[in-house]
Design an enzyme around this catalytic site. Structure first.
Site, PDB file in Angstrom:
ATOM      1  N   GLY A  16     -33.345  54.888   2.184  1.00 49.50           N
ATOM      2  CA  GLY A  16     -34.627  54.828   1.474  1.00 49.50           C
ATOM      3  C   GLY A  16     -35.723  54.276   2.372  1.00 49.50           C
ATOM      4  O   GLY A  16     -35.480  53.357   3.158  1.00 49.50           O
ATOM      5  N   ARG A  77     -30.973  60.502   3.558  1.00 48.16           N
ATOM      6  CA  ARG A  77     -29.582  60.035   3.391  1.00 48.16           C
ATOM      7  C   ARG A  77     -28.715  61.229   3.772  1.00 48.16           C
ATOM      8  O   ARG A  77     -28.842  62.284   3.158  1.00 48.16           O
ATOM      9  CB  ARG A  77     -29.316  59.638   1.942  1.00 48.16           C
ATOM     10  CG  ARG A  77     -30.245  58.529   1.432  1.00 48.16           C
ATOM     11  CD  ARG A  77     -29.777  58.023   0.084  1.00 48.16           C
ATOM     12  NE  ARG A  77     -30.821  57.311  -0.643  1.00 48.16           N
ATOM     13  CZ  ARG A  77     -31.132  56.031  -0.465  1.00 48.16           C
ATOM     14  NH1 ARG A  77     -30.509  55.325   0.441  1.00 48.16           N
ATOM     15  NH2 ARG A  77     -32.088  55.472  -1.192  1.00 48.16           N
ATOM     16  N   ASP A 108     -27.961  49.327   4.371  1.00 48.31           N
ATOM     17  CA  ASP A 108     -26.511  49.286   4.595  1.00 48.31           C
ATOM     18  C   ASP A 108     -25.902  50.658   4.863  1.00 48.31           C
ATOM     19  O   ASP A 108     -24.987  50.780   5.680  1.00 48.31           O
ATOM     20  CB  ASP A 108     -25.804  48.538   3.458  1.00 48.31           C
ATOM     21  CG  ASP A 108     -25.683  49.372   2.217  1.00 48.31           C
ATOM     22  OD1 ASP A 108     -26.625  50.146   1.928  1.00 48.31           O
ATOM     23  OD2 ASP A 108     -24.650  49.270   1.537  1.00 48.31           O
ATOM     24  N   THR A 131     -35.106  47.610   4.133  1.00 48.85           N
ATOM     25  CA  THR A 131     -34.809  48.121   2.790  1.00 48.85           C
ATOM     26  C   THR A 131     -35.534  47.215   1.803  1.00 48.85           C
ATOM     27  O   THR A 131     -35.576  46.001   2.003  1.00 48.85           O
ATOM     28  CB  THR A 131     -33.301  48.126   2.475  1.00 48.85           C
ATOM     29  OG1 THR A 131     -33.133  48.245   1.047  1.00 48.85           O
ATOM     30  CG2 THR A 131     -32.569  46.875   2.921  1.00 48.85           C
ATOM     31  N   ASP A 133     -34.450  46.376  -0.890  1.00 52.55           N
ATOM     32  CA  ASP A 133     -33.465  45.636  -1.693  1.00 52.55           C
ATOM     33  C   ASP A 133     -33.151  44.228  -1.174  1.00 52.55           C
ATOM     34  O   ASP A 133     -32.614  43.407  -1.917  1.00 52.55           O
ATOM     35  CB  ASP A 133     -32.143  46.427  -1.756  1.00 52.55           C
ATOM     36  CG  ASP A 133     -32.323  47.805  -2.361  1.00 52.55           C
ATOM     37  OD1 ASP A 133     -33.281  47.998  -3.121  1.00 52.55           O
ATOM     38  OD2 ASP A 133     -31.511  48.703  -2.057  1.00 52.55           O
ATOM     39  N   ASP A 135     -30.797  43.240   0.658  1.00 55.27           N
ATOM     40  CA  ASP A 135     -29.392  42.942   0.394  1.00 55.27           C
ATOM     41  C   ASP A 135     -28.515  42.921   1.648  1.00 55.27           C
ATOM     42  O   ASP A 135     -27.310  43.100   1.559  1.00 55.27           O
ATOM     43  CB  ASP A 135     -28.835  43.965  -0.620  1.00 55.27           C
ATOM     44  CG  ASP A 135     -28.970  45.405  -0.131  1.00 55.27           C
ATOM     45  OD1 ASP A 135     -29.662  45.630   0.883  1.00 55.27           O
ATOM     46  OD2 ASP A 135     -28.390  46.297  -0.760  1.00 55.27           O
ATOM     47  N   ARG A 177     -30.895  48.441  -6.327  1.00 57.61           N
ATOM     48  CA  ARG A 177     -29.556  49.062  -6.297  1.00 57.61           C
ATOM     49  C   ARG A 177     -28.565  48.161  -7.015  1.00 57.61           C
ATOM     50  O   ARG A 177     -28.559  48.151  -8.221  1.00 57.61           O
ATOM     51  CB  ARG A 177     -29.140  49.377  -4.853  1.00 57.61           C
ATOM     52  CG  ARG A 177     -28.109  50.461  -4.755  1.00 57.61           C
ATOM     53  CD  ARG A 177     -28.006  50.976  -3.350  1.00 57.61           C
ATOM     54  NE  ARG A 177     -27.934  49.892  -2.398  1.00 57.61           N
ATOM     55  CZ  ARG A 177     -26.855  49.601  -1.693  1.00 57.61           C
ATOM     56  NH1 ARG A 177     -25.779  50.330  -1.828  1.00 57.61           N
ATOM     57  NH2 ARG A 177     -26.873  48.600  -0.844  1.00 57.61           N
TER      58      ARG A 177
HETATM   59  O1  F6P Z   1     -32.174  51.169  -1.360  1.00 59.22           O
HETATM   60  C1  F6P Z   1     -33.496  51.334  -1.775  1.00 59.22           C
HETATM   61  C2  F6P Z   1     -33.533  51.964  -3.144  1.00 59.22           C
HETATM   62  O2  F6P Z   1     -34.888  52.120  -3.521  1.00 59.22           O
HETATM   63  C3  F6P Z   1     -32.757  51.233  -4.236  1.00 59.22           C
HETATM   64  O3  F6P Z   1     -33.460  50.121  -4.728  1.00 59.22           O
HETATM   65  C4  F6P Z   1     -32.535  52.328  -5.230  1.00 59.22           C
HETATM   66  O4  F6P Z   1     -31.382  52.073  -5.994  1.00 59.22           O
HETATM   67  C5  F6P Z   1     -32.349  53.537  -4.364  1.00 59.22           C
HETATM   68  O5  F6P Z   1     -32.937  53.245  -3.112  1.00 59.22           O
HETATM   69  C6  F6P Z   1     -32.957  54.802  -4.915  1.00 59.22           C
HETATM   70  O6  F6P Z   1     -32.624  55.831  -4.056  1.00 59.22           O
HETATM   71  P1  F6P Z   1     -33.268  57.274  -4.074  1.00 59.22           P
HETATM   72  O7  F6P Z   1     -34.639  57.185  -3.487  1.00 59.22           O
HETATM   73  O8  F6P Z   1     -32.346  58.089  -3.252  1.00 59.22           O
HETATM   74  O9  F6P Z   1     -33.321  57.692  -5.516  1.00 59.22           O
END
Ligand code: F6P
Length: 327
Positions: A16, A77, A108, A131, A133, A135, A177
């Site tokens: 992300g 991703r 991660d 990120t 998050d 985390d 997340r």
């Molecule tokens: O890891 C960053 C994040 O924004 C999380 O907070 C969330 O769960 C996820 O990515 C959402 O991913 P995507 O943009 O693939 O929907």
């Protein structure tokens, strides 16, 4: 430690996007060039590495991006990089451009990819934590987290206005997340009445009594912040449970991807600049398979596997403080 010197550094972002990634990219490119290294931007994360979407970067190619949200070289991703065939193709692409060191900017998922790549091809990689998050173990903060918290906080403040005007109960869902950092800090800073995070099991009955009692005690607005990944569910699910048990109606707001965009805060630009700069310095010095983070103001290298294998602690005691302050 590897003493063979690096000639060409590849830089990419993956997972992300996070505000401040551009500032990190700028720092990596300019530090590499300053030290006489070739530097290549790999577009669209691991997918771009597999497909050879690689371009030489110059100091001017990263001009005027320090203040920009998103990421100019794009991110993704990658499912393909999870396969050994995908990693083989990626390695072939790097060879074609003479890239012998990588700076991986991401979270991660990005770093899990680095571990496999390093084991199979010994490509020297340094991770830069980015990120929203927050985390990752091995750094107090990740790039993008501060901006995301401030974006969410701005939304909470606005929702507070309408909550107050209507005596209405709101549930606001924030990202993270399966980590509660954004939820905890926005909740405290926004003065919300309850904070639900995945690290602590949610007791819906207790939550209902709290909400009832706050309204009975004259609170004219009532906001619950729930972090993604909470065991009781998301904003709508929790709202329905509360309505069923108490009869109190609610409005739900899911902040979603708005938290990922926008101009990076000063704090994120500073962190990104420092970590971008130091990641290149350490790569040139022969370090590999580590993440460059910042702990208590100092640059710290952590084994890349520990960054996602070890759990970063969250201050759950702060939840009690938040409850006391919101009464
Ligand atoms: O890891 C960053 C994040 O924004 C999380 O907070 C969330 O769960 C996820 O990515 C959402 O991913 P995507 O943009 O693939 O929907």
């Amino acid at each position: 430690m590897n003493n063979q010197s690096i000639s060409n550094i590849g830089v990419f972002t993956s997972g992300g996007d996070a505000p401040g990634m551009n500032a990190a990219l700028r720092a990596v490119v300019r530090t590499a060039i300053y030290h006489g290294k070739g530097v290549f931007a790999i577009k669209c994360g691991y997918d771009g590495m597999i497909d050879g979407e690689i371009e030489q970067a110059g100091t001017r190619s990263v001009s005027n991006i320090i203040q920009a949200g998103g990421i100019v070289i794009k991110t993704a991703r990658s499912e393909r990089f999870r396969t050994s065939d995908g990693r083989k193709q990626a390695f072939e692409s790097l060879k074609k451009f003479g890239i012998d060191g990588l700076i991986a900017i991401g979270g991660d998922g990005t770093f899990r990819g680095c571990v496999d790549f390093y084991k199979e091809y010994k490509v020297r990689i340094i991770g830069v934590p980015a990120t929203i998050d927050n985390d990752l173990y091995g750094t107090d903060f990740t790039i993008g987290y501060d901006t995301a918290v401030n974006t969410a906080l701005d939304a909470i403040d606005k929702i507070r206005d309408t909550s107050q005007s209507h005596n209405r109960f709101f549930i606001i869902e924030v990202m993270g997340r399966d980590a509660g950092f954004i939820g905890l800090e926005t909740g405290i800073a926004g003065g919300v009445e309850s904070i639900l995070i995945p690290e602590i099991k949610t007791d819906v009955n207790k939550l209902c009594s709290q909400i009832r009692s706050l309204f009975e005690r004259g609170k004219t607005s009532n906001i619950v912040v729930v972090a993604e990944g909470d065991d009781a569910g998301g904003a709508y699910e929790i709202g329905d449970k509360i309505k069923q048990k108490t009869g109190i109606d609610y409005r739900a707001v899911i902040l979603g991807h708005i938290q990922r965009g926008g101009r990076p805060s000063a704090k994120d630009r500073l962190l990104a600049s420092k970590l971008g700069y130091w990641s290149v310095k350490h790569l040139i010095d022969g370090k590999a398979n580590v993440m460059a983070g910042e702990i208590n103001g100092k640059i710290v290298l952590t084994d890349i596997e520990d960054t996602f294998g070890k759990k970063k602690p969250i201050d759950t005691n702060a939840l009690e403080m938040a409850m006391v302050l919101a009464c």
